[in-house]
Write an enzyme that holds these catalytic residues in place. Structure first.
Site, PDB file in Angstrom:
ATOM      1  N   ASP A 127     -11.081   2.638   4.248  1.00 48.58           N
ATOM      2  CA  ASP A 127     -11.431   1.218   4.128  1.00 48.58           C
ATOM      3  C   ASP A 127     -12.953   1.040   4.059  1.00 48.58           C
ATOM      4  OD1 ASP A 127      -9.280  -0.503   3.834  1.00 48.58           O
ATOM      5  OD2 ASP A 127      -8.789  -0.514   5.975  1.00 48.58           O
ATOM      6  N   GLN A 182      -4.417  -1.927   9.781  1.00 48.95           N
ATOM      7  CA  GLN A 182      -4.200  -3.216   9.126  1.00 48.95           C
ATOM      8  C   GLN A 182      -4.776  -4.339   9.988  1.00 48.95           C
ATOM      9  OE1 GLN A 182      -2.976  -3.654   5.981  1.00 48.95           O
ATOM     10  NE2 GLN A 182      -3.552  -5.794   6.257  1.00 48.95           N
ATOM     11  N   LYS A 188       0.841  -1.204   0.000  1.00 50.20           N
ATOM     12  CA  LYS A 188       0.000   0.000   0.000  1.00 50.20           C
ATOM     13  C   LYS A 188       0.877   1.256   0.000  1.00 50.20           C
ATOM     14  CE  LYS A 188      -3.659  -2.603   2.252  1.00 50.20           C
ATOM     15  NZ  LYS A 188      -4.294  -3.030   3.522  1.00 50.20           N
TER      16      LYS A 188
END
Ligand code: NAD
Length: 287
Positions: free
Chosen positions: A120, A97, A53
């Site tokens: 997200d 994460q 990422k």
């Protein structure tokens, strides 16, 4: 006849090319979109995901930060880190994460990310907007799947889509996006009896169960479009999806490979969501 491949890497490259114009326009207003990743512990898999990422951010010209905390850090320490990022002017998108260590309340942590920085798409606000049919920041993997289907010119309205998996991250938002586009949607889970009965009805089949080669050739309809979200590492080290590629590709019209299918699109959508969040920050887009 062998199925046509959804080339996730190529579609992702096109996505980045389109994003470059929006990133440039933000730059003209003095804004460089910024993404922060919060990483707990030293799981090699999580480190690889975060590294990918960060690389994508750098390649796209975004600012990126990684906040590393110990796996045994307290919930308060993690919430403080997220709070700092929520208030940071350099940061427009925040990801935590997953998976989180079991001593932490993942629900509380994820809901502490500011709604407008929730790239997200896991906040109840953004998920609720999706339920209502007004997507804002949408979970990256299902969003990437929709772009892959559109890129291939696959009709969604009026088709029967079957989603295997009902997680909050993939299966449920996937089903909601398909519903919003007029598909008839069946969602299967680990308790589903006779999975093949449902998958065989799918014009569009999305496999997101995390079970290696769960879907085999005799379980799919001839001519179906198959998207394999699963990423499973076999004991011998090979990476495979939830779809048995060899037996399915001769029946399907379209199929996504693993690796090289959904994975690159997930990262591209994270960058896209960060750009959207930065645009929102300057009043250019609505979240
Ligand atoms: P999860 O474990 O949270 O959810 C899996 C879902 O599959 C559950 O709802 C479960 O009920 C269902 N399921 C399990 N076995 C089943 C079976 N035999 N029949 C029907 N349903 C079954 O997983 P997740 O986070 O949704 O991820 C799913 C897979 O997708 C994993 O392999 C994950 O690594 C992968 N993934 C890939 C990407 C990507 O970018 N390609 C992104 C996210 C997740």
């Amino acid at each position: 006849m062998a199925a046509i491949l959804f080339d996730g890497a190529a579609i992702a490259r096109q996505t980045y090319a389109r994003l470059a114009e929006r990133i440039h326009a933000l730059g003209q207003r003095g804004i460089q979109p910024g993404l922060a990743a919060v990483l707990l512990g030293d799981s090699p898999v999580s480190q690889i995901y975060v590294r990918n990422k960060v690389r994508a951010c750098v390649a796209a010209g975004l600012h990126s930060e990684v906040r590393k905390l110990d796996a045994d850090c307290s919930e308060d320490a993690l919430l403080t880190t997220i709070d700092q990022l929520n208030r940071s002017k350099r940061i427009h998108g925040i990801i935590v994460q997953l998976p989180l260590p079991s001593h932490l309340d993942a629900k509380r942590i994820l809901q502490s990310v500011a709604v407008e920085k929730d790239v997200d798409g896991f906040s109840w606000h953004n998920l609720g907007a999706l339920v209502e049919g007004h997507p804002t920041l949408v979970p990256c993997t299902p969003l990437g799947v929709m772009i892959m289907l559109d890129h291939a010119g696959i009709t969604i309205e009026g088709r029967h889509a079957v989603v295997v998996g009902r997680s909050n991250i993939v299966g449920k938002p996937m089903a909601l996006l398909l519903i919003a586009r007029g598909a008839t949607v069946t969602v299967c889970n680990s308790k589903t009896q006779d999975l093949g009965k449902y998958t065989a009805m799918a014009d569009i089949l999305i496999a997101a169960a995390g079970k290696p080669r769960l879907v085999t050739g005799e379980m799919v309809k001839t001519g179906a479009a198959i998207i394999d979200v699963g990423i499973n590492r076999l004991p011998e080290g090979k990476l495979v999806g939830d779809v048995d590629f060899e037996s399915v590709e001769s029946r399907a019209s379209w199929i996504s490979p693993v690796p090289g299918g959904v994975g690159p699109m997930t990262v591209a959508m994270l960058i896209a969501n960060t750009v959207t969040a930065a645009e929102h920050h300057v009043g250019q887009s609505r979240i």
